[in-house]
Scaffold this motif. Sequence first.
Motif: not given
Length: 222
Positions: A200-217
Motif C-alpha cells: 500500500x505504501x509503495x503504490x499509494x503513498x510513496x508517489x506523493x511522499x517519496x521519502x516515506x518508509x514502509x512503516x512497520x516495526x
Amino acid sequence: MVVVCHGRIRQEQVELLVRLERERPWVPVVLVADPDPELARQLLRVRTSAMVWLTELETHLRRRLDAVRATWGLWSLAGAFERSSLPPALGKALVHAARRAAKRPVRNVRELARDVGCAPVTLFRQFGARANGVTTLSAFIAGLSVLRVYELRRSGLNWKRVEQHMQLGRATITRRAKVWPGCPPGELVQMTPDRLFAAFTAEHVRPILPTISDGVSTLDHE
C-alpha cells in the motif's frame, strides 16, 4: 494502545497480545511490564511495537510513544502527512483519512472532503499534482478501506458484519480488492500484514511522499 502487565505475564495476557497482533496489525501496542528476564522468551511469538519497564515508566514511556507514532503503520502515515510539505488542504485531508482508517475509513473523496471542510475538486487536483498519474486520491482511499477489511476479516468477522462496519457493499469491497492489491477479498488474509502495508505504501503513498518508509516495526526492548 498501551497494555500494562504487573508481575509475571500470564498466558491469557500473552493470548491477548497475540489476538491484538492478529486483529489489529497496524495499531501499535506498547507493553509496559515489570523487569523480567523471562519476558522475552514468553513473547517470542508476539510482536509489539515497543516495551517499557514499569521502573522506567516516567522517563521512557512518552519517548517510546512518540517513537511509535513516527514509525508504525497508520500512525506513521498520519505523522508523515502532518510533517510534509503537502498543500495544507490536502495534508489535513490525508491525516484525517489515515486516522479514520483505524476505525471506519472514509468511503470516498466526497465524504473525506465533507469531513475536512474542503471542496472535492481541490483535493483531487492537489493529490493529482503530487502523484503525477501514478495513483489517485480515490485509489488511496480505496486502499485504506482494503486494509481495514483485511483487519476485520483477520479478527474473525463474517462478511455481513464487515459490510455493516465498513458501510460498503460486498460488491464494492470486491471491486476495490481486485484493483488493489489485485486479488479477491477472500484471498486477502493469506497475505502478511507487513507485505500488504508495504505494498500500500509503495503504490499509494510513496508517489506523493517519496521519502516515506514502509512503516512497520518489530519487537523493541528499551
